[in-house]
Design an enzyme around this catalytic site. Sequence first.
Site, PDB file in Angstrom:
ATOM      1  CG  HIS A 205      -0.285   0.276   2.500  1.00  0.00           C
ATOM      2  ND1 HIS A 205       0.341  -0.721   3.203  1.00  0.00           N
ATOM      3  CD2 HIS A 205      -0.112   1.409   3.226  1.00  0.00           C
ATOM      4  CE1 HIS A 205       0.867  -0.217   4.290  1.00  0.00           C
ATOM      5  NE2 HIS A 205       0.617   1.077   4.341  1.00  0.00           N
TER       6      HIS A 205
HETATM    7  C1  UD1 Z   1      -1.834   5.342   6.478  1.00  0.00           C
HETATM    8  C2  UD1 Z   1      -0.456   5.778   6.980  1.00  0.00           C
HETATM    9  C3  UD1 Z   1       0.545   4.678   6.701  1.00  0.00           C
HETATM   10  C4  UD1 Z   1       0.086   3.339   7.223  1.00  0.00           C
HETATM   11  C5  UD1 Z   1      -1.295   3.037   6.680  1.00  0.00           C
HETATM   12  C6  UD1 Z   1      -1.814   1.735   7.206  1.00  0.00           C
HETATM   13  C7  UD1 Z   1      -0.051   8.207   6.844  1.00  0.00           C
HETATM   14  C8  UD1 Z   1       0.725   9.253   6.148  1.00  0.00           C
HETATM   15  N1  UD1 Z   1       0.007   6.961   6.310  1.00  0.00           N
HETATM   16  O1  UD1 Z   1      -1.740   5.241   5.065  1.00  0.00           O
HETATM   17  O2  UD1 Z   1       1.784   5.008   7.314  1.00  0.00           O
HETATM   18  O3  UD1 Z   1       0.991   2.340   6.832  1.00  0.00           O
HETATM   19  O4  UD1 Z   1      -2.175   4.105   7.051  1.00  0.00           O
HETATM   20  O5  UD1 Z   1      -3.037   1.427   6.658  1.00  0.00           O
HETATM   21  O6  UD1 Z   1      -0.669   8.474   7.841  1.00  0.00           O
HETATM   22  N2  UD1 Z   1      -9.083   4.933   2.641  1.00  0.00           N
HETATM   23  C9  UD1 Z   1     -10.299   4.317   2.631  1.00  0.00           C
HETATM   24  N3  UD1 Z   1     -10.833   3.939   3.829  1.00  0.00           N
HETATM   25  C10 UD1 Z   1     -10.225   4.139   5.004  1.00  0.00           C
HETATM   26  C11 UD1 Z   1      -8.984   4.803   5.002  1.00  0.00           C
HETATM   27  C12 UD1 Z   1      -8.421   5.175   3.833  1.00  0.00           C
HETATM   28  O7  UD1 Z   1     -10.906   4.101   1.592  1.00  0.00           O
HETATM   29  O8  UD1 Z   1     -10.757   3.751   6.062  1.00  0.00           O
HETATM   30  C13 UD1 Z   1      -8.465   5.324   1.357  1.00  0.00           C
HETATM   31  C14 UD1 Z   1      -8.860   6.713   0.890  1.00  0.00           C
HETATM   32  O9  UD1 Z   1      -8.912   6.718  -0.502  1.00  0.00           O
HETATM   33  C15 UD1 Z   1      -7.692   7.557   1.344  1.00  0.00           C
HETATM   34  C16 UD1 Z   1      -6.532   6.606   1.152  1.00  0.00           C
HETATM   35  O10 UD1 Z   1      -7.059   5.328   1.509  1.00  0.00           O
HETATM   36  O11 UD1 Z   1      -7.557   8.736   0.635  1.00  0.00           O
HETATM   37  C17 UD1 Z   1      -5.319   6.922   1.973  1.00  0.00           C
HETATM   38  O12 UD1 Z   1      -5.653   6.965   3.361  1.00  0.00           O
HETATM   39  P1  UD1 Z   1      -4.706   7.727   4.392  1.00  0.00           P
HETATM   40  O13 UD1 Z   1      -5.252   7.616   5.754  1.00  0.00           O
HETATM   41  O14 UD1 Z   1      -4.404   9.072   3.884  1.00  0.00           O
HETATM   42  O15 UD1 Z   1      -3.327   6.935   4.313  1.00  0.00           O
HETATM   43  P2  UD1 Z   1      -3.017   5.368   4.150  1.00  0.00           P
HETATM   44  O16 UD1 Z   1      -2.537   5.109   2.779  1.00  0.00           O
HETATM   45  O17 UD1 Z   1      -4.126   4.539   4.677  1.00  0.00           O
END
Ligand code: UD1
Length: 394
Positions: A205
């Site tokens: 991811h």
């Molecule tokens: C975050 C952490 C990362 C960790 C990961 C574990 C940061 C910078 N990154 O990354 O270090 O390894 O979590 O999972 O904080 N989304 C959903 N549903 C959710 C959450 C996210 O659909 O419940 C999707 C959305 O499109 C969102 C994208 O995932 O924009 C990214 O989510 P975000 O929380 O920004 O970062 P992660 O990639 O999950």
Amino acid sequence: MKILHVVGARPNFMKVAPILKALRAHPEVRSLLVHTGQHYDFAMSQAFFRDLDLPAPDEFLNVGSGTHAEQTARIMTAFEPILARERPNWVLVVGDVNSTLACALSAAKLHVPLAHVEAGLRSFDRTMPEEINRLATDSLADLLLTPSADADANLRREGVAAARIRCVGNVMIDALCEHLPAARALGRPAALGLAPRAYAVLTLHRPSNVDDPTILGRIAIGLRRVAAQAPVIFPVHPRARTAVAAVLGAEALSLGAAAPDAARPPGLYVADPLPYLEFLGLTAEAGVVLTDSGGLQEETTALGVPCVTIREHTERPITVTTGTNLLVGTDPERLAAAALEALAGRGKRGALPPLWDGRTAPRIVHELLAPRTGRAAGLPAPPSAFDSTTPKGS
Ligand code: UD1
């Protein structure tokens, strides 16, 4: 004494759960749990509260997704009034996600003592958002609770006073030790037609791996070679869904229930993110784990399962020097060769790093309750800090 614990994203939940549990032995301490809502899908959040027996959050900030600035700013805006109202003796943040940094900034600005669990880890790669979060959070924290000696050395090199650093071990392993028997008892691998050590588990991811189709394409070449020999189980993070479908969609199979008593044939099997217990049970019996996650590098070391990390560097070098982890970058040849060696029973073996003994949470609690001087003495923050939240002219 009042401690305000912050969680936001999936890898935070299994770090805070053992600390809250250890604090139950201290009725004089009031714990408040704040969930920023950085992760909000059931599979990324509530499923973990259920599996880890976490109490419902006292505060849910519901910030959701956004750019780094949007997400960080929304968390700070929502967190600040809670801090001003509660005036805790400690804010405790874990890991390196955006919620960690945002709440660390808010606490430091309001002069609330800040403790950081998993302090001192460094990938030395500032293109990773997590590296920025680690550096900034550690520079603000009053108490830096580290998982291993390499983290202490990083902090000392950055000029952090030894008095602020405590090596307590890896709290994620506390959760693993507690829940492994229940995870095994679920019997998920067998129910999915997966024989012990005869399958791979894959997670991907990191933006650097999934956001660039050329890099994901290279990784896919290696994955195809592995999937030609063994089942590869791939629970897909929501942020990677579209990119994975574009690059691997044609050959991906769906991870449905297996036919009774039938071994699952080789292939790449995609699934939604799995809950904690189910995933732990699957990892524990895998022949190899392929990943770009940080936590999984540690969990495989604790389980003695070979880990092939699809990254050029790691902020968790002890999993390489002591544990079962091998860094292969995104080179398809190296990835496939390392994974197939492990599936043939010739994977990297390792030992458990010191203090990864399932007893880290009580050590963290001991440090939080120890008498301190200065800002971390447990005294209420100076009124002037909180006055900044009072409307002008009132
Ligand atoms: C975050 C952490 C990362 C960790 C990961 C574990 C940061 C910078 N990154 O990354 O270090 O390894 O979590 O999972 O904080 N989304 C959903 N549903 C959710 C959450 C996210 O659909 O419940 C999707 C959305 O499109 C969102 C994208 O995932 O924009 C990214 O989510 P975000 O929380 O920004 O970062 P992660 O990639 O999950």
